[in-house]
Design a protein around this motif. Structure first.
Motif, PDB file in Angstrom:
ATOM      1  N   GLY A   1      66.790  46.036  57.912  1.00 26.77           N
ATOM      2  CA  GLY A   1      67.867  45.204  58.436  1.00 26.77           C
ATOM      3  C   GLY A   1      68.955  44.954  57.417  1.00 26.77           C
ATOM      4  O   GLY A   1      68.696  44.923  56.203  1.00 26.77           O
ATOM      5  N   GLN A   2      70.167  44.794  57.901  1.00 30.49           N
ATOM      6  CA  GLN A   2      71.304  44.454  57.041  1.00 30.49           C
ATOM      7  C   GLN A   2      72.028  43.252  57.636  1.00 30.49           C
ATOM      8  O   GLN A   2      72.587  43.333  58.726  1.00 30.49           O
ATOM      9  CB  GLN A   2      72.258  45.644  56.923  1.00 30.49           C
ATOM     10  N   LEU A   3      71.972  42.143  56.921  1.00 32.08           N
ATOM     11  CA  LEU A   3      72.639  40.918  57.362  1.00 32.08           C
ATOM     12  C   LEU A   3      73.784  40.614  56.400  1.00 32.08           C
ATOM     13  O   LEU A   3      73.674  40.847  55.204  1.00 32.08           O
ATOM     14  CB  LEU A   3      71.666  39.735  57.382  1.00 32.08           C
ATOM     15  N   ILE A   4      74.884  40.093  56.951  1.00 30.16           N
ATOM     16  CA  ILE A   4      76.031  39.706  56.119  1.00 30.16           C
ATOM     17  C   ILE A   4      76.263  38.204  56.269  1.00 30.16           C
ATOM     18  O   ILE A   4      76.401  37.704  57.394  1.00 30.16           O
ATOM     19  CB  ILE A   4      77.313  40.453  56.557  1.00 30.16           C
ATOM     20  N   ALA A   5      76.282  37.508  55.128  1.00 28.90           N
ATOM     21  CA  ALA A   5      76.608  36.082  55.127  1.00 28.90           C
ATOM     22  C   ALA A   5      77.914  35.907  54.370  1.00 28.90           C
ATOM     23  O   ALA A   5      78.071  36.457  53.280  1.00 28.90           O
ATOM     24  CB  ALA A   5      75.496  35.288  54.450  1.00 28.90           C
TER      25      ALA A   5
ATOM     26  N   LEU B   1      77.220  34.304  59.747  1.00 25.88           N
ATOM     27  CA  LEU B   1      76.075  35.196  59.531  1.00 25.88           C
ATOM     28  C   LEU B   1      76.108  36.273  60.604  1.00 25.88           C
ATOM     29  O   LEU B   1      76.176  35.964  61.804  1.00 25.88           O
ATOM     30  CB  LEU B   1      74.764  34.403  59.615  1.00 25.88           C
ATOM     31  N   ALA B   2      76.102  37.533  60.187  1.00 24.89           N
ATOM     32  CA  ALA B   2      76.161  38.643  61.141  1.00 24.89           C
ATOM     33  C   ALA B   2      75.027  39.623  60.870  1.00 24.89           C
ATOM     34  O   ALA B   2      74.647  39.841  59.720  1.00 24.89           O
ATOM     35  CB  ALA B   2      77.511  39.348  61.024  1.00 24.89           C
ATOM     36  N   ASN B   3      74.496  40.191  61.947  1.00 27.32           N
ATOM     37  CA  ASN B   3      73.469  41.224  61.844  1.00 27.32           C
ATOM     38  C   ASN B   3      74.145  42.567  62.114  1.00 27.32           C
ATOM     39  O   ASN B   3      74.460  42.889  63.249  1.00 27.32           O
ATOM     40  CB  ASN B   3      72.360  40.961  62.862  1.00 27.32           C
ATOM     41  N   ARG B   4      74.351  43.345  61.053  1.00 23.25           N
ATOM     42  CA  ARG B   4      75.073  44.616  61.220  1.00 23.25           C
ATOM     43  C   ARG B   4      74.112  45.811  61.261  1.00 23.25           C
ATOM     44  O   ARG B   4      74.540  46.965  61.184  1.00 23.25           O
ATOM     45  CB  ARG B   4      76.112  44.789  60.109  1.00 23.25           C
ATOM     46  N   SER B   5      72.828  45.522  61.402  1.00 22.91           N
ATOM     47  CA  SER B   5      71.797  46.565  61.281  1.00 22.91           C
ATOM     48  C   SER B   5      72.035  47.766  62.191  1.00 22.91           C
ATOM     49  O   SER B   5      71.858  48.915  61.770  1.00 22.91           O
ATOM     50  CB  SER B   5      70.417  45.969  61.577  1.00 22.91           C
ATOM     51  N   ALA B   6      72.422  47.522  63.437  1.00 25.53           N
ATOM     52  CA  ALA B   6      72.565  48.617  64.407  1.00 25.53           C
ATOM     53  C   ALA B   6      73.743  49.535  64.070  1.00 25.53           C
ATOM     54  O   ALA B   6      73.775  50.691  64.492  1.00 25.53           O
ATOM     55  CB  ALA B   6      72.723  48.048  65.811  1.00 25.53           C
ATOM     56  N   ASP B   7      74.714  49.029  63.323  1.00 25.48           N
ATOM     57  CA  ASP B   7      75.922  49.801  63.023  1.00 25.48           C
ATOM     58  C   ASP B   7      75.841  50.588  61.733  1.00 25.48           C
ATOM     59  O   ASP B   7      76.745  51.339  61.394  1.00 25.48           O
ATOM     60  CB  ASP B   7      77.138  48.863  62.959  1.00 25.48           C
ATOM     61  N   TYR B   8      74.758  50.363  60.963  1.00 22.90           N
ATOM     62  CA  TYR B   8      74.647  51.001  59.651  1.00 22.90           C
ATOM     63  C   TYR B   8      73.328  51.740  59.502  1.00 22.90           C
ATOM     64  O   TYR B   8      72.308  51.320  60.040  1.00 22.90           O
ATOM     65  CB  TYR B   8      74.773  49.954  58.529  1.00 22.90           C
ATOM     66  N   GLY B   9      73.390  52.838  58.741  1.00 25.97           N
ATOM     67  CA  GLY B   9      72.185  53.557  58.347  1.00 25.97           C
ATOM     68  C   GLY B   9      72.001  53.425  56.856  1.00 25.97           C
ATOM     69  O   GLY B   9      72.870  52.888  56.154  1.00 25.97           O
TER      70      GLY B   9
ATOM     71  N   THR C   1      63.676  41.630  60.649  1.00 33.76           N
ATOM     72  CA  THR C   1      65.128  41.437  60.772  1.00 33.76           C
ATOM     73  C   THR C   1      65.499  40.315  61.739  1.00 33.76           C
ATOM     74  O   THR C   1      66.243  39.394  61.391  1.00 33.76           O
ATOM     75  CB  THR C   1      65.827  42.752  61.187  1.00 33.76           C
ATOM     76  N   ASP C   2      64.973  40.386  62.963  1.00 38.91           N
ATOM     77  CA  ASP C   2      65.340  39.389  63.989  1.00 38.91           C
ATOM     78  C   ASP C   2      64.837  38.004  63.606  1.00 38.91           C
ATOM     79  O   ASP C   2      65.534  37.001  63.794  1.00 38.91           O
ATOM     80  CB  ASP C   2      64.787  39.797  65.358  1.00 38.91           C
ATOM     81  N   GLU C   3      63.626  37.959  63.049  1.00 42.39           N
ATOM     82  CA  GLU C   3      63.019  36.686  62.628  1.00 42.39           C
ATOM     83  C   GLU C   3      63.831  36.064  61.480  1.00 42.39           C
ATOM     84  O   GLU C   3      64.117  34.858  61.497  1.00 42.39           O
ATOM     85  CB  GLU C   3      61.583  36.965  62.162  1.00 42.39           C
ATOM     86  N   ASP C   4      64.206  36.881  60.496  1.00 42.24           N
ATOM     87  CA  ASP C   4      65.015  36.397  59.371  1.00 42.24           C
ATOM     88  C   ASP C   4      66.340  35.838  59.866  1.00 42.24           C
ATOM     89  O   ASP C   4      66.778  34.766  59.447  1.00 42.24           O
ATOM     90  CB  ASP C   4      65.320  37.540  58.384  1.00 42.24           C
ATOM     91  N   PHE C   5      66.978  36.599  60.754  1.00 44.74           N
ATOM     92  CA  PHE C   5      68.286  36.201  61.273  1.00 44.74           C
ATOM     93  C   PHE C   5      68.181  34.853  61.996  1.00 44.74           C
ATOM     94  O   PHE C   5      68.984  33.944  61.762  1.00 44.74           O
ATOM     95  CB  PHE C   5      68.840  37.280  62.215  1.00 44.74           C
ATOM     96  N   ALA C   6      67.164  34.728  62.841  1.00 47.80           N
ATOM     97  CA  ALA C   6      66.970  33.481  63.594  1.00 47.80           C
ATOM     98  C   ALA C   6      66.667  32.308  62.660  1.00 47.80           C
ATOM     99  O   ALA C   6      67.216  31.212  62.819  1.00 47.80           O
ATOM    100  CB  ALA C   6      65.844  33.662  64.611  1.00 47.80           C
ATOM    101  N   TRP C   7      65.802  32.551  61.670  1.00 41.32           N
ATOM    102  CA  TRP C   7      65.407  31.496  60.718  1.00 41.32           C
ATOM    103  C   TRP C   7      66.623  31.014  59.911  1.00 41.32           C
ATOM    104  O   TRP C   7      66.844  29.814  59.745  1.00 41.32           O
ATOM    105  CB  TRP C   7      64.320  32.038  59.789  1.00 41.32           C
ATOM    106  N   LEU C   8      67.419  31.963  59.430  1.00 40.13           N
ATOM    107  CA  LEU C   8      68.617  31.621  58.664  1.00 40.13           C
ATOM    108  C   LEU C   8      69.659  30.926  59.542  1.00 40.13           C
ATOM    109  O   LEU C   8      70.277  29.941  59.152  1.00 40.13           O
ATOM    110  CB  LEU C   8      69.225  32.875  58.024  1.00 40.13           C
ATOM    111  N   ASN C   9      69.817  31.453  60.738  1.00 40.73           N
ATOM    112  CA  ASN C   9      70.843  30.951  61.661  1.00 40.73           C
ATOM    113  C   ASN C   9      70.613  29.488  62.033  1.00 40.73           C
ATOM    114  O   ASN C   9      71.559  28.735  62.232  1.00 40.73           O
ATOM    115  CB  ASN C   9      70.882  31.824  62.910  1.00 40.73           C
TER     116      ASN C   9
END
Length: 366
Positions: free
Chosen positions: A57-61, A138-146, A121-129
């Motif tokens: 996962g790739q998250l941007i804060a 906070l954005a989850n860019r995972s689907a757009d990046y390899g 990834t989803d759990e981290d995003f939810a916990w942080l959010n």
């Protein structure tokens, strides 16, 4: 495990084309091996290997308060990061248990990239959010990046084959933005194998182009595509923990022997008080590496560990080491029995086999 169809990384078709053996890994369909685990393992130890890490996962804060907020959510000290620098850190629950281990990079003064484990990834995003202040995005860019990990003693040769001698590779734990044949890349110098290496992130639609370019450019350096099998044997030889096996919400960084990545001088972060108390009193159990003695089957997760006839722990990771040619593993063992050099026994299919607790790492470069 969900009943949903397996997710594919943007490199899925490339793996299939190369004849990789695909297996379910969490929600993902990932290559476990191409030519063979030992073959791929040795390519990384001697030359260079490339791994698909697009499932991570790739998250941007970002925002004025992003650094301060992340410092209260993560164990390491974000304040120490200059722009372009990264650090290994933990996301904990209130009890100090490990939700995830991750790498955070400061990619701009007020912007951070968090590279997290695929299954979390989803759990981290939810916990942080849930605890995110209004002035932080906070954005989850995972689907757009390899992403790929390129690892091995010849990675710097490969880097210069890409960018020429004038461009310097990033220093250890740093990240830089570069462009190659029109592909925008973020290149970090980290790794999970014990070898020198780069983790490269790029837009998902450029994944196949970059993958094939790397395999072509890397030919003179003996590059091989590598799967999860070699990733596991390489990281185990180095005693790097695997989330979901060695790390879990039931264990904390002090028990895992990773207190170095916990900054208790910070006034507050989630789980701090529990860890401070454990640091003072000492953990009841410790995650330690061990090696098998003599001829025996390789250790596997959940095997019981004995010392003088008493059950004192459980294996969390185990394999036959391709570099060392004997069984190695990691186990949580009651602290009084967890000293380096202690003789233990691993119960494998009802039979006990001798093993010894070792010092990290198990594999040392000659």
């Amino acid at each position: 495990m969900s009943d949903s169809p397996q997710k594919h990384t943007p490199l899925y078709q490339e793996h299939v084309r190369l004849g990789a053996r695909m297996i379910p890994f969490g929600d993902w369909l990932m290559p476990v091996q191409y030519t063979g685990i030992v073959d791929e393992h040795q390519a990384v130890r001697k030359n260079v290997g490339i791994f698909d890490i697009s499932h991570m996962g790739q998250l941007i804060a970002e925002g004025v308060a992003a650094g301060q907020w992340l410092n209260e959510m993560l164990t390491n000290n974000i304040a120490k990061l200059n722009v372009g620098a990264g650090q290994y850190t933990f996301l904990l629950n209130e009890q100090g248990g490990i939700i995830d281990d991750l790498i955070v990079y400061r990619i701009d003064h007020l912007q951070f990239l968090l590279v997290v484990n695929a299954s979390r990834t989803d759990e981290d995003f939810a916990w942080l959010n849930r605890s995110r202040p209004k002035d932080v995005e906070l954005a989850n860019r995972s689907a757009d990046y390899g992403g790929v990990a390129i690892q091995g003693p010849r990675v710097v040769d490969l880097f210069h084959a890409f960018f020429g001698q004038v461009v310097a590779p990033p220093a250890r734990n740093m990240i830089v933005d570069l462009e190659l044949k029109g592909i925008k890349l973020s290149i970090a110098r980290t790794g999970y194998t014990g070898e020198d290496g780069f983790e490269v992130f790029f837009p998902a639609n450029e994944a196949a182009k970059f993958w094939n370019l790397t395999l072509e450019t890397g030919k003179p350096f003996g590059i091989k595509p590598c799967g999860l099998g070699a990733r596991d044997t390489l990281r185990l030889e180095m005693c790097y923990p695997l989330n979901g096996s060695d790390l879990s919400p039931e264990h904390n960084p002090i028990e895992a022997g990773l207190g170095f990545f916990v900054d208790l001088t910070k006034a507050k972060f989630v789980g701090r008080d529990v860890l401070a108390q454990m640091k003072e009193n000492g953990p009841a159990q410790k995650l330690v590496p061990f090696r098998m003695q003599g001829k025996c089957p390789p250790p596997r997760p959940h095997y019981s560990v004995f010392n003088n006839g008493e059950r004192v722990g459980e294996v969390t990771s185990g394999t036959l080491s391709p570099s060392l040619n004997y069984g190695v593993g990691m186990a949580y063992i009651q602290s009084p029995h967890a000293k380096i050099g202690t003789n233990i026994e691993i119960e494998i299919r009802g039979q006990k086999f001798p093993a010894t607790i070792e010092k990290k790492p198990l594999y040392k470069k000659s």
